[in-house]
Scaffold this motif. Sequence first.
Motif, PDB file in Angstrom:
ATOM      1  N   PHE A 250       0.828  -1.207   0.000  1.00 43.19           N
ATOM      2  CA  PHE A 250       0.000   0.000   0.000  1.00 43.19           C
ATOM      3  C   PHE A 250       0.869   1.266   0.000  1.00 43.19           C
ATOM      4  CE2 PHE A 250      -3.347  -2.870   1.853  1.00 43.19           C
ATOM      5  CZ  PHE A 250      -4.181  -2.815   0.744  1.00 43.19           C
ATOM      6  N   ALA A 251       2.010   1.229   0.704  1.00 44.84           N
ATOM      7  CA  ALA A 251       2.922   2.373   0.685  1.00 44.84           C
ATOM      8  C   ALA A 251       3.498   2.579  -0.716  1.00 44.84           C
ATOM      9  CB  ALA A 251       4.047   2.169   1.696  1.00 44.84           C
ATOM     10  N   THR A 252       3.808   1.462  -1.401  1.00 43.67           N
ATOM     11  CA  THR A 252       4.300   1.551  -2.774  1.00 43.67           C
ATOM     12  C   THR A 252       3.252   2.188  -3.680  1.00 43.67           C
ATOM     13  OG1 THR A 252       5.699  -0.395  -2.470  1.00 43.67           O
ATOM     14  CG2 THR A 252       5.166   0.231  -4.738  1.00 43.67           C
ATOM     15  N   ALA A 253       1.986   1.814  -3.480  1.00 51.43           N
ATOM     16  CA  ALA A 253       0.908   2.396  -4.285  1.00 51.43           C
ATOM     17  C   ALA A 253       0.821   3.908  -4.068  1.00 51.43           C
ATOM     18  CB  ALA A 253      -0.427   1.734  -3.934  1.00 51.43           C
ATOM     19  N   LEU A 254       0.887   4.345  -2.812  1.00 50.63           N
ATOM     20  CA  LEU A 254       0.809   5.773  -2.514  1.00 50.63           C
ATOM     21  C   LEU A 254       1.996   6.540  -3.103  1.00 50.63           C
ATOM     22  CD1 LEU A 254      -0.427   5.700   1.204  1.00 50.63           C
ATOM     23  CD2 LEU A 254      -1.729   6.390  -0.818  1.00 50.63           C
TER      24      LEU A 254
ATOM     25  N   VAL B  29      10.374   1.776   0.260  1.00 48.24           N
ATOM     26  CA  VAL B  29       9.179   1.075   0.742  1.00 48.24           C
ATOM     27  C   VAL B  29       8.852  -0.148  -0.104  1.00 48.24           C
ATOM     28  CG1 VAL B  29       8.254   3.207   1.703  1.00 48.24           C
ATOM     29  CG2 VAL B  29       7.538   2.487  -0.579  1.00 48.24           C
ATOM     30  N   ALA B  30       9.261  -0.143  -1.390  1.00 48.02           N
ATOM     31  CA  ALA B  30       8.857  -1.227  -2.300  1.00 48.02           C
ATOM     32  C   ALA B  30       9.675  -2.496  -2.136  1.00 48.02           C
ATOM     33  CB  ALA B  30       8.947  -0.742  -3.749  1.00 48.02           C
TER      34      ALA B  30
ATOM     35  N   VAL C 220       0.001   2.740 -13.281  1.00 42.77           N
ATOM     36  CA  VAL C 220      -0.183   1.289 -13.370  1.00 42.77           C
ATOM     37  C   VAL C 220       0.536   0.584 -12.226  1.00 42.77           C
ATOM     38  CG1 VAL C 220       0.434  -0.746 -14.741  1.00 42.77           C
ATOM     39  CG2 VAL C 220      -0.623   1.220 -15.841  1.00 42.77           C
ATOM     40  N   MET C 221       1.724   1.047 -11.882  1.00 45.99           N
ATOM     41  CA  MET C 221       2.441   0.465 -10.748  1.00 45.99           C
ATOM     42  C   MET C 221       1.641   0.654  -9.461  1.00 45.99           C
ATOM     43  SD  MET C 221       6.384   1.117  -9.602  1.00 45.99           S
ATOM     44  CE  MET C 221       7.085   0.225  -8.189  1.00 45.99           C
ATOM     45  N   ALA C 222       1.039   1.831  -9.290  1.00 45.08           N
ATOM     46  CA  ALA C 222       0.226   2.098  -8.109  1.00 45.08           C
ATOM     47  C   ALA C 222      -0.984   1.169  -8.053  1.00 45.08           C
ATOM     48  CB  ALA C 222      -0.234   3.553  -8.108  1.00 45.08           C
ATOM     49  N   ALA C 223      -1.672   1.034  -9.181  1.00 48.46           N
ATOM     50  CA  ALA C 223      -2.864   0.186  -9.220  1.00 48.46           C
ATOM     51  C   ALA C 223      -2.513  -1.273  -8.959  1.00 48.46           C
ATOM     52  CB  ALA C 223      -3.555   0.331 -10.574  1.00 48.46           C
ATOM     53  N   THR C 224      -1.392  -1.738  -9.513  1.00 45.10           N
ATOM     54  CA  THR C 224      -0.980  -3.137  -9.317  1.00 45.10           C
ATOM     55  C   THR C 224      -0.656  -3.410  -7.858  1.00 45.10           C
ATOM     56  OG1 THR C 224      -0.057  -3.173 -11.560  1.00 45.10           O
ATOM     57  CG2 THR C 224       0.642  -4.917 -10.050  1.00 45.10           C
ATOM     58  N   ALA C 225       0.098  -2.517  -7.227  1.00 41.67           N
ATOM     59  CA  ALA C 225       0.458  -2.710  -5.823  1.00 41.67           C
ATOM     60  C   ALA C 225      -0.778  -2.701  -4.929  1.00 41.67           C
ATOM     61  CB  ALA C 225       1.446  -1.630  -5.380  1.00 41.67           C
ATOM     62  N   ALA C 226      -1.688  -1.754  -5.170  1.00 37.58           N
ATOM     63  CA  ALA C 226      -2.897  -1.669  -4.356  1.00 37.58           C
ATOM     64  C   ALA C 226      -3.776  -2.906  -4.538  1.00 37.58           C
ATOM     65  CB  ALA C 226      -3.676  -0.407  -4.726  1.00 37.58           C
ATOM     66  N   LEU C 227      -3.926  -3.365  -5.784  1.00 34.58           N
ATOM     67  CA  LEU C 227      -4.755  -4.545  -6.044  1.00 34.58           C
ATOM     68  C   LEU C 227      -4.196  -5.778  -5.344  1.00 34.58           C
ATOM     69  CD1 LEU C 227      -7.064  -5.943  -7.547  1.00 34.58           C
ATOM     70  CD2 LEU C 227      -5.531  -6.203  -9.512  1.00 34.58           C
ATOM     71  N   LEU C 228      -2.881  -5.969  -5.397  1.00 37.41           N
ATOM     72  CA  LEU C 228      -2.270  -7.119  -4.730  1.00 37.41           C
ATOM     73  C   LEU C 228      -2.467  -7.042  -3.220  1.00 37.41           C
ATOM     74  CD1 LEU C 228       0.997  -7.365  -6.821  1.00 37.41           C
ATOM     75  CD2 LEU C 228      -0.732  -9.164  -6.617  1.00 37.41           C
ATOM     76  N   GLY C 229      -2.347  -5.846  -2.659  1.00 35.78           N
ATOM     77  CA  GLY C 229      -2.586  -5.696  -1.228  1.00 35.78           C
ATOM     78  C   GLY C 229      -4.004  -6.061  -0.849  1.00 35.78           C
ATOM     79  N   VAL C 230      -4.973  -5.610  -1.644  1.00 37.88           N
ATOM     80  CA  VAL C 230      -6.382  -5.929  -1.370  1.00 37.88           C
ATOM     81  C   VAL C 230      -6.633  -7.433  -1.500  1.00 37.88           C
ATOM     82  CG1 VAL C 230      -8.738  -5.644  -2.236  1.00 37.88           C
ATOM     83  CG2 VAL C 230      -7.241  -3.644  -2.008  1.00 37.88           C
ATOM     84  N   LEU C 231      -6.087  -8.058  -2.535  1.00 40.53           N
ATOM     85  CA  LEU C 231      -6.289  -9.497  -2.742  1.00 40.53           C
ATOM     86  C   LEU C 231      -5.659 -10.312  -1.615  1.00 40.53           C
ATOM     87  CD1 LEU C 231      -5.686  -9.818  -6.595  1.00 40.53           C
ATOM     88  CD2 LEU C 231      -7.865  -9.982  -5.368  1.00 40.53           C
ATOM     89  N   LEU C 232      -4.503  -9.907  -1.135  1.00 34.12           N
ATOM     90  CA  LEU C 232      -3.883 -10.625  -0.014  1.00 34.12           C
ATOM     91  C   LEU C 232      -4.725 -10.495   1.246  1.00 34.12           C
ATOM     92  CD1 LEU C 232      -0.100  -9.846  -0.550  1.00 34.12           C
ATOM     93  CD2 LEU C 232      -1.145 -12.110  -0.489  1.00 34.12           C
ATOM     94  N   LEU C 233      -5.267  -9.311   1.495  1.00 34.87           N
ATOM     95  CA  LEU C 233      -6.146  -9.141   2.655  1.00 34.87           C
ATOM     96  C   LEU C 233      -7.400  -9.996   2.505  1.00 34.87           C
ATOM     97  CD1 LEU C 233      -5.943  -5.285   3.298  1.00 34.87           C
ATOM     98  CD2 LEU C 233      -5.039  -7.110   4.756  1.00 34.87           C
TER      99      LEU C 233
END
Length: 389
Positions: A79-83, A107-108, A165-178
């Motif tokens: 999520f920090a990477t996405a921000l 952070v990444a 795109v990097m932001a969206a990918t990082a955020a999506l992976l964080g949501v899917l892991l949760l």
Amino acid sequence: MNRGWITLGLVVGSTIVGLMGTDLVLPAVPGLPEALGGDPAQAQLVLAAYVGGSCLGLLGYGVLGDRVATARLFIASLFATALLSVACALAPSMEALITLRAVQGLVASGPAVFAPGIVNAMFREEDAVRAIGVLGSIESLAPALAPVAGAALLTLGGWHLNFEVMAATAALLGVLLLASGGVPQVRRRGKGSFVALLRDATFLRYALSQALVLGGLLVFVFGMPTVFVRVHGGTLTDFIVMQACGIVTFMVAANFATRAVRRHGVEQVIAAGTWLALAGALAQFLYALTGGTSALVITALFVPVNTGLGLRGPPGFFRAILAAHGDDARASALVILFVLGAAAVGTALVSPWIELGSAPVAGAALAFHAVSTLCLVLLPKLREGAAAA
């Protein structure tokens, strides 16, 4: 087990996000001076700042792994990477982008530090070797495919889209892991230190031999585009073909490593892969000394190096984690730092002689492979009781 492999897929995707930070953005770098001001030298700092931040992040996450739950750090890193990626897309100047990129790299780097320990916690040794082979195979495709994707994104939406795109990918992976229940907590057996690992000859056996084989290969890869184009009179297609053959070879060998370990044993496979890579590097150097410039021959000689790395890579990396006796985060951070350091030092040493042909590049790579082999010969093996503990 099926859920474990799904979680592994999300973990692999998370580590690739860190790799995207350099390769996905690479095509946008030449146009940044026109977009944000500054000059081409400053634009190169956009890449260098990310790598420098990543190195600091590796050490930082290695220490934080003792104090904060691994699962929380892993997902927080995404999520920090996405921000930070969104902030990079909104950067108003080159100076601001360079600063943000350093923090983004810091952070990444979390998933790369924690992924091997998570694999260790999820699987038995044989399955873990297979999982790390899959991890390495997919990660090996990222440097080859990400620049192509980055160029397409640059055409579609400008340099901002690469970061978005990097932001969206990082955020999506964080949501899917949760949503999937998160990553498993890595079991720690007490606090360690980087100093303790650096004094542990058994850990250094696996960490240094792993880093030097991969570092030697990277030195060769980093130097060959210039050699093919400026010295041999070829084109970038020669390099792309060589790299593609290397990646495919590595993937096949890495996924065969589990079967080889089951049949011949871990130490035998690590040794065989290391010696095979050394033989390939020696052949490359001897061919360069004879004045050989055939892209086809150079590519053919690149195959045994990648085969050796593919065979020894998964079990070698996993043994380095086991040799840390529970200090997984620091162990993973040090292995990656050793790889980055070897590649950086080798590339810097070769650069003054890069226009002399492939001999300096192949010679530096051979030196790394030779020292890697010496590590296996001189440093102690992990005791089987310790490996099973």
